[in-house]
Design a protein around this motif. Structure first.
Motif, PDB file in Angstrom:
ATOM      1  N   VAL A   7      44.044 -44.782  40.536  1.00 37.96           N
ATOM      2  CA  VAL A   7      42.690 -44.780  39.975  1.00 37.96           C
ATOM      3  C   VAL A   7      41.835 -43.961  40.921  1.00 37.96           C
ATOM      4  N   SER A   8      41.191 -42.923  40.419  1.00 39.05           N
ATOM      5  CA  SER A   8      40.300 -42.139  41.273  1.00 39.05           C
ATOM      6  C   SER A   8      39.011 -42.923  41.481  1.00 39.05           C
ATOM      7  N   ILE A   9      38.458 -42.812  42.693  1.00 43.76           N
ATOM      8  CA  ILE A   9      37.217 -43.541  42.991  1.00 43.76           C
ATOM      9  C   ILE A   9      36.304 -42.651  43.826  1.00 43.76           C
ATOM     10  N   ASP A  10      35.030 -42.698  43.527  1.00 40.55           N
ATOM     11  CA  ASP A  10      34.031 -41.836  44.177  1.00 40.55           C
ATOM     12  C   ASP A  10      33.566 -42.483  45.482  1.00 40.55           C
ATOM     13  N   VAL A  11      33.901 -41.842  46.604  1.00 39.24           N
ATOM     14  CA  VAL A  11      33.496 -42.391  47.908  1.00 39.24           C
ATOM     15  C   VAL A  11      32.432 -41.519  48.572  1.00 39.24           C
ATOM     16  N   ILE A  45      30.662 -51.740  46.641  1.00 39.65           N
ATOM     17  CA  ILE A  45      31.466 -51.810  45.417  1.00 39.65           C
ATOM     18  C   ILE A  45      32.803 -51.103  45.624  1.00 39.65           C
ATOM     19  N   VAL A  46      32.759 -49.908  46.251  1.00 40.57           N
ATOM     20  CA  VAL A  46      33.984 -49.138  46.506  1.00 40.57           C
ATOM     21  C   VAL A  46      34.940 -49.945  47.383  1.00 40.57           C
ATOM     22  N   ALA A  58      38.661 -51.131  46.340  1.00 39.06           N
ATOM     23  CA  ALA A  58      39.855 -50.736  47.096  1.00 39.06           C
ATOM     24  C   ALA A  58      40.709 -51.946  47.454  1.00 39.06           C
ATOM     25  N   LEU A  59      40.066 -53.064  47.737  1.00 31.68           N
ATOM     26  CA  LEU A  59      40.792 -54.266  48.167  1.00 31.68           C
ATOM     27  C   LEU A  59      40.988 -55.268  47.029  1.00 31.68           C
ATOM     28  N   ALA A  60      40.699 -54.861  45.788  1.00 30.05           N
ATOM     29  CA  ALA A  60      40.778 -55.790  44.652  1.00 30.05           C
ATOM     30  C   ALA A  60      42.189 -56.285  44.354  1.00 30.05           C
ATOM     31  N   PRO A  61      43.229 -55.436  44.425  1.00 29.86           N
ATOM     32  CA  PRO A  61      44.576 -55.942  44.111  1.00 29.86           C
ATOM     33  C   PRO A  61      45.034 -56.995  45.112  1.00 29.86           C
ATOM     34  N   ALA A  62      45.967 -57.823  44.672  1.00 31.07           N
ATOM     35  CA  ALA A  62      46.489 -58.873  45.550  1.00 31.07           C
ATOM     36  C   ALA A  62      47.166 -58.284  46.780  1.00 31.07           C
ATOM     37  N   GLU A  63      47.831 -57.139  46.598  1.00 36.99           N
ATOM     38  CA  GLU A  63      48.516 -56.480  47.713  1.00 36.99           C
ATOM     39  C   GLU A  63      48.064 -55.019  47.771  1.00 36.99           C
ATOM     40  N   VAL A 111      41.154 -45.889  51.683  1.00 39.69           N
ATOM     41  CA  VAL A 111      39.893 -45.796  50.928  1.00 39.69           C
ATOM     42  C   VAL A 111      38.904 -46.852  51.426  1.00 39.69           C
ATOM     43  N   ALA A 112      39.395 -48.062  51.692  1.00 40.21           N
ATOM     44  CA  ALA A 112      38.533 -49.137  52.208  1.00 40.21           C
ATOM     45  C   ALA A 112      37.938 -48.738  53.553  1.00 40.21           C
ATOM     46  N   ALA A 113      38.763 -48.128  54.430  1.00 45.56           N
ATOM     47  CA  ALA A 113      38.274 -47.699  55.752  1.00 45.56           C
ATOM     48  C   ALA A 113      37.225 -46.604  55.596  1.00 45.56           C
ATOM     49  N   GLN A 114      37.443 -45.698  54.639  1.00 48.49           N
ATOM     50  CA  GLN A 114      36.468 -44.629  54.396  1.00 48.49           C
ATOM     51  C   GLN A 114      35.145 -45.210  53.901  1.00 48.49           C
ATOM     52  N   ALA A 115      35.227 -46.209  53.017  1.00 47.11           N
ATOM     53  CA  ALA A 115      34.006 -46.858  52.508  1.00 47.11           C
ATOM     54  C   ALA A 115      33.259 -47.557  53.637  1.00 47.11           C
ATOM     55  N   GLN A 116      33.993 -48.209  54.538  1.00 48.84           N
ATOM     56  CA  GLN A 116      33.355 -48.891  55.668  1.00 48.84           C
ATOM     57  C   GLN A 116      32.673 -47.884  56.595  1.00 48.84           C
ATOM     58  N   ALA A 117      33.296 -46.730  56.800  1.00 48.43           N
ATOM     59  CA  ALA A 117      32.677 -45.688  57.631  1.00 48.43           C
ATOM     60  C   ALA A 117      31.385 -45.191  56.990  1.00 48.43           C
ATOM     61  N   GLN A 118      31.407 -45.012  55.665  1.00 51.67           N
ATOM     62  CA  GLN A 118      30.198 -44.582  54.951  1.00 51.67           C
ATOM     63  C   GLN A 118      29.106 -45.650  55.053  1.00 51.67           C
ATOM     64  N   MET A 119      29.506 -46.922  55.009  1.00 47.83           N
ATOM     65  CA  MET A 119      28.534 -48.013  55.128  1.00 47.83           C
ATOM     66  C   MET A 119      27.890 -48.018  56.511  1.00 47.83           C
ATOM     67  N   THR A 120      28.702 -47.801  57.534  1.00 47.05           N
ATOM     68  CA  THR A 120      28.167 -47.751  58.903  1.00 47.05           C
ATOM     69  C   THR A 120      27.159 -46.622  59.036  1.00 47.05           C
ATOM     70  N   GLN A 121      27.525 -45.447  58.511  1.00 49.20           N
ATOM     71  CA  GLN A 121      26.625 -44.289  58.570  1.00 49.20           C
ATOM     72  C   GLN A 121      25.334 -44.569  57.799  1.00 49.20           C
ATOM     73  N   ALA A 122      25.465 -45.211  56.645  1.00 46.80           N
ATOM     74  CA  ALA A 122      24.281 -45.523  55.827  1.00 46.80           C
ATOM     75  C   ALA A 122      23.365 -46.502  56.554  1.00 46.80           C
TER      76      ALA A 122
END
Length: 201
Positions: free
Chosen positions: A86-90, A106-107, A111-116, A124-135
């Motif tokens: 699934v493509s996701i906009d980060v 939300i991103v 990214a962490l929605a599936p059970a595994e 992708v989750a790490a990239q979203a966290q980096a964007q959150m830190t920057q924001a």
């Protein structure tokens, strides 16, 4: 009334079916069990892949694309999903760190929605966290900048308020500083011919 003779094409199909059935019947029970196990694994994998990708899409909402799948054909001739994405906009929201922060939350959840989560999901989750830190950094800078712009105006308003409360006007100060002359007026108007009292002992 006799039935029409089968066409060449129908005969070819029948031959292929007969050959396939003959091969199936020639397979050993062990081979048939192996095929059944393979089909069962493909069915399980298909369900797992679809559930995984649909979890991303459901949580990602407008920031996620539709799931796409990679298929393989099983021994039974059916197609089974064995991979997907699934493509996701980060990307950050330009000039709006607060909106970027909301989007990346939300991103991250998507990214962490599936059970595994897969290794790619974790990236992708790490990239979203980096964007959150920057924001958060940009948001703090923005708030400091706004506070600095508003500080002189607030200080001026506060000074004016203190001046009006604590420091009365110059006319009021002058009036309050003058001694009361009422006592002198009374004394001056008193009769100087009245009796005098001797205070000597």
């Amino acid at each position: 009334m006799s039935a029409p003779a089968p066409s060449d094409e129908q005969r070819a199909e029948a031959d292929e079916t007969a050959v396939a059935n003959g091969q199936k019947s020639q397979e050993s029970p062990q081979q048939q069990r192996l095929e059944q196990l393979e089909i069962a694994e493909l069915v399980s994998r298909d369900a797992e892949v679809r559930t995984h990708e649909q979890a991303h899409a459901a949580v990602g909402g407008v920031y996620a694309g539709a799931p796409t799948y990679t298929f393989t054909r099983g021994p039974d001739g059916k197609r089974y999903a064995v991979g997907g994405e699934v493509s996701i906009d980060v990307s950050a929201v330009p000039n709006d760190p607060e909106a970027t922060l909301r989007k990346m939350e939300i991103v991250l959840r998507a990214a962490l929605a599936p059970a595994e989560p897969s290794a790619q999901d974790l990236r992708v989750a790490a990239q979203a966290q980096a964007q959150m830190t920057q924001a958060r950094v940009e948001l703090a800078e923005q708030q400091r900048s706004e506070a600095a712009e508003n500080r002189p105006q607030r200080a001026e308003e506060t000074a004016q308020d203190e001046l009006s409360v604590e420091n009365p006007s110059a006319a009021e100060q002058a009036a309050s500083a003058l001694p009361s002359l009422e006592l002198y007026r009374r004394l001056g108007g008193a009769d100087s011919t009245g009796p005098l009292i001797d205070l000597r002992a």
